[in-house]
Design a protein around this motif. Structure first.
Motif, PDB file in Angstrom:
ATOM      1  N   ASN A   1       0.740  -1.179   0.167  1.00 40.12           N
ATOM      2  CA  ASN A   1      -0.023   0.051   0.066  1.00 40.12           C
ATOM      3  C   ASN A   1       1.018   1.244   0.171  1.00 40.12           C
ATOM      4  O   ASN A   1       0.521   2.070  -0.737  1.00 40.12           O
ATOM      5  CB  ASN A   1      -0.968   0.021   1.060  1.00 40.12           C
ATOM      6  CG  ASN A   1      -2.017  -0.886   1.065  1.00 40.12           C
ATOM      7  OD1 ASN A   1      -2.373  -1.662   0.121  1.00 40.12           O
ATOM      8  ND2 ASN A   1      -2.578  -1.413   2.354  1.00 40.12           N
ATOM      9  N   PHE A   2       1.907   1.159   0.632  1.00 40.98           N
ATOM     10  CA  PHE A   2       2.986   2.359   0.657  1.00 40.98           C
ATOM     11  C   PHE A   2       3.749   2.509  -0.562  1.00 40.98           C
ATOM     12  O   PHE A   2       4.083   3.719  -1.075  1.00 40.98           O
ATOM     13  CB  PHE A   2       3.843   2.278   1.839  1.00 40.98           C
ATOM     14  CG  PHE A   2       4.787   3.551   2.057  1.00 40.98           C
ATOM     15  CD1 PHE A   2       3.935   4.418   2.964  1.00 40.98           C
ATOM     16  CD2 PHE A   2       5.877   3.618   1.650  1.00 40.98           C
ATOM     17  CE1 PHE A   2       4.796   5.635   3.251  1.00 40.98           C
ATOM     18  CE2 PHE A   2       6.679   4.974   1.916  1.00 40.98           C
ATOM     19  CZ  PHE A   2       6.049   5.790   2.876  1.00 40.98           C
ATOM     20  N   ALA A   3       4.085   1.648  -1.360  1.00 40.74           N
ATOM     21  CA  ALA A   3       4.797   1.554  -2.424  1.00 40.74           C
ATOM     22  C   ALA A   3       4.080   2.337  -3.420  1.00 40.74           C
ATOM     23  O   ALA A   3       3.014   2.049  -4.022  1.00 40.74           O
ATOM     24  CB  ALA A   3       5.350   0.172  -2.768  1.00 40.74           C
ATOM     25  N   ARG A   4       4.996   3.260  -4.442  1.00 40.25           N
ATOM     26  CA  ARG A   4       4.508   4.049  -5.292  1.00 40.25           C
ATOM     27  C   ARG A   4       5.458   5.120  -5.960  1.00 40.25           C
ATOM     28  O   ARG A   4       6.485   5.028  -5.175  1.00 40.25           O
ATOM     29  CB  ARG A   4       3.220   4.919  -4.826  1.00 40.25           C
ATOM     30  CG  ARG A   4       3.708   5.843  -3.875  1.00 40.25           C
ATOM     31  CD  ARG A   4       2.445   6.835  -3.076  1.00 40.25           C
ATOM     32  NE  ARG A   4       2.762   7.710  -2.174  1.00 40.25           N
ATOM     33  CZ  ARG A   4       2.882   7.097  -0.874  1.00 40.25           C
ATOM     34  NH1 ARG A   4       2.504   6.001  -0.725  1.00 40.25           N
ATOM     35  NH2 ARG A   4       3.177   8.092   0.151  1.00 40.25           N
TER      36      ARG A   4
ATOM     37  N   VAL B   1       9.582   2.022   1.767  1.00 39.64           N
ATOM     38  CA  VAL B   1       8.716   0.762   1.724  1.00 39.64           C
ATOM     39  C   VAL B   1       9.238  -0.165   2.536  1.00 39.64           C
ATOM     40  O   VAL B   1       8.525  -0.913   3.458  1.00 39.64           O
ATOM     41  CB  VAL B   1       8.704   0.372   0.420  1.00 39.64           C
ATOM     42  CG1 VAL B   1       7.761  -0.884   0.148  1.00 39.64           C
ATOM     43  CG2 VAL B   1       8.304   1.474  -0.544  1.00 39.64           C
ATOM     44  N   ASP B   2      10.423  -0.283   2.892  1.00 43.01           N
ATOM     45  CA  ASP B   2      10.738  -1.523   3.893  1.00 43.01           C
ATOM     46  C   ASP B   2      10.316  -1.043   5.082  1.00 43.01           C
ATOM     47  O   ASP B   2      10.044  -2.031   6.041  1.00 43.01           O
ATOM     48  CB  ASP B   2      12.533  -1.489   3.888  1.00 43.01           C
ATOM     49  CG  ASP B   2      13.191  -2.396   4.860  1.00 43.01           C
ATOM     50  OD1 ASP B   2      12.892  -3.730   4.555  1.00 43.01           O
ATOM     51  OD2 ASP B   2      13.379  -1.944   5.884  1.00 43.01           O
ATOM     52  N   LYS B   3      10.543   0.482   5.517  1.00 43.58           N
ATOM     53  CA  LYS B   3      10.115   0.669   7.108  1.00 43.58           C
ATOM     54  C   LYS B   3       8.781   0.608   7.156  1.00 43.58           C
ATOM     55  O   LYS B   3       8.216   0.115   8.435  1.00 43.58           O
ATOM     56  CB  LYS B   3      10.520   2.287   7.230  1.00 43.58           C
ATOM     57  CG  LYS B   3      10.264   2.728   8.718  1.00 43.58           C
ATOM     58  CD  LYS B   3      10.501   4.013   8.887  1.00 43.58           C
ATOM     59  CE  LYS B   3      10.648   4.391  10.327  1.00 43.58           C
ATOM     60  NZ  LYS B   3       9.355   4.384  10.779  1.00 43.58           N
ATOM     61  N   ALA B   4       7.855   0.590   6.144  1.00 41.62           N
ATOM     62  CA  ALA B   4       6.315   0.625   6.447  1.00 41.62           C
ATOM     63  C   ALA B   4       6.216  -0.887   6.790  1.00 41.62           C
ATOM     64  O   ALA B   4       4.946  -1.152   7.784  1.00 41.62           O
ATOM     65  CB  ALA B   4       5.609   1.045   5.207  1.00 41.62           C
ATOM     66  N   SER B   5       6.825  -1.892   6.234  1.00 38.70           N
ATOM     67  CA  SER B   5       6.526  -3.348   6.590  1.00 38.70           C
ATOM     68  C   SER B   5       7.148  -3.486   7.931  1.00 38.70           C
ATOM     69  O   SER B   5       6.520  -4.286   8.695  1.00 38.70           O
ATOM     70  CB  SER B   5       7.499  -3.911   5.392  1.00 38.70           C
ATOM     71  OG  SER B   5       7.148  -5.465   5.637  1.00 38.70           O
ATOM     72  N   ARG B   6       8.313  -3.103   8.165  1.00 37.22           N
ATOM     73  CA  ARG B   6       9.087  -3.435   9.557  1.00 37.22           C
ATOM     74  C   ARG B   6       8.155  -2.789  10.829  1.00 37.22           C
ATOM     75  O   ARG B   6       8.098  -3.271  11.742  1.00 37.22           O
ATOM     76  CB  ARG B   6      10.431  -2.742   9.284  1.00 37.22           C
ATOM     77  CG  ARG B   6      11.431  -3.568   8.589  1.00 37.22           C
ATOM     78  CD  ARG B   6      12.803  -3.136   8.548  1.00 37.22           C
ATOM     79  NE  ARG B   6      13.824  -3.819   7.624  1.00 37.22           N
ATOM     80  CZ  ARG B   6      14.411  -4.926   8.122  1.00 37.22           C
ATOM     81  NH1 ARG B   6      14.058  -5.452   9.410  1.00 37.22           N
ATOM     82  NH2 ARG B   6      15.233  -5.553   7.172  1.00 37.22           N
ATOM     83  N   ASP B   7       7.685  -1.513  10.348  1.00 38.33           N
ATOM     84  CA  ASP B   7       6.906  -1.035  11.691  1.00 38.33           C
ATOM     85  C   ASP B   7       5.740  -2.023  11.965  1.00 38.33           C
ATOM     86  O   ASP B   7       5.212  -2.098  13.196  1.00 38.33           O
ATOM     87  CB  ASP B   7       6.164   0.400  10.848  1.00 38.33           C
ATOM     88  CG  ASP B   7       7.082   1.475  11.057  1.00 38.33           C
ATOM     89  OD1 ASP B   7       8.565   1.170  11.307  1.00 38.33           O
ATOM     90  OD2 ASP B   7       7.113   2.465  10.531  1.00 38.33           O
TER      91      ASP B   7
END
Length: 263
Positions: free
Chosen positions: A239-242, A250-256
């Motif tokens: 959802n964050f990737a664009r 993008v990696d941080k959005a997943s890790r959070d």
């Protein structure tokens, strides 16, 4: 001049690539003029069939070696060398042109390869579709008591139906799934096991690489929780990737998501 070893760079530019093993097999791409192949004599006829139609193919024999064939080609004082060229061959080039500057070729060639054409995207989708089908057909054949290697054999047989074979297959039953580069072995499948299936193939020079997690029988509550967290992390990244955002963000959005769950 760019000097390419038998790698995907060579395949991309010429449509042909064959390992020279311990022998020098290289493609020389000058700043101007046509590319030159220097190959062991036993590969010369194959090389002449390259889809790009490059006709300058220079074979060499073990009795004389390749140095004198390469010497007149190494003109100039700067060369971009394929990152995967064997060091013994690079040292041979350096003995021929000791005062030249040698840089890695990947930063130069990757610019050509990083944006895919419509044809390339179609090929990538085709090889991914094959692996999707192989995955589905193989999972349906899972049985209690089979070993990881027995399941790997099923995957290999399914790929053979498409005229290809696994480029790799990592099968982890139960606790072996925690090892990202597990060597598929003899562990038997048990009810409740979480299974990691990491497989891919190559079609027309383009590879698929798909990793999926499935449960055989009823997984533990902890396994269900971890799966849910990872799936949420995946969705957050998607959802964050664009266009315009960094890979790190993008990696941080997943890790959070994983951090918030206490992992």
């Amino acid at each position: 001049m760019v000097v390419l070893a038998p790698t995907n760079h060579m395949k991309y530019l010429s449509g042909w690539c064959e390992s020279g093993h311990e022998r020098l097999l290289a493609m020389f791409v000058p700043a101007t003029g046509n590319p030159i192949f220097v190959v062991p004599s036993l590969n010369a006829e194959q090389c002449k069939t390259n889809p790009a139609g490059f006709t300058d193919v220079r074979g060499w024999n073990d009795s004389t070696g390749w140095h004198e064939v390469v010497r007149p080609i190494l003109s100039g004082n700067k060369f971009c060398i394929d990152d995967e060229l064997d060091s013994v061959h690079l040292m041979g080039f350096q003995s021929i042109a000791p005062n030249a500057k040698y840089d890695p070729a990947t930063p130069l060639v990757s610019v050509l390869r990083e944006i895919k054409s419509a044809d390339e995207i179609e090929l990538m989708m085709a090889t991914a579709a094959v692996t999707d089908t192989v995955f589905a057909n193989s999972v349906s054949q899972l049985n209690a008591g089979m070993t990881e290697k027995e399941f790997e054999a099923i995957i290999t047989a399914e790929y053979a139906k498409f005229g290809t074979r696994p480029q790799f297959s990592i099968i982890g039953f139960g606790p072996n799934g925690a090892l990202p580069h597990h060597h598929t072995g003899s562990r038997t499948l048990q009810s409740g096991d979480v299974i990691i299936i990491d497989i891919g193939c190559e079609l027309a020079g383009y590879q698929s690489d798909i990793t999926r997690t499935v449960a055989f029988g009823e997984p533990s509550n902890e396994a269900k929780k971890v799966y849910s967290v990872v799936h949420g992390a995946f969705l957050a990244a998607m959802n964050f990737a664009r266009p315009g955002v960094t890979c790190e963000s993008v990696d941080k959005a997943s890790r959070d998501v994983i951090d918030a769950a206490g992992y």
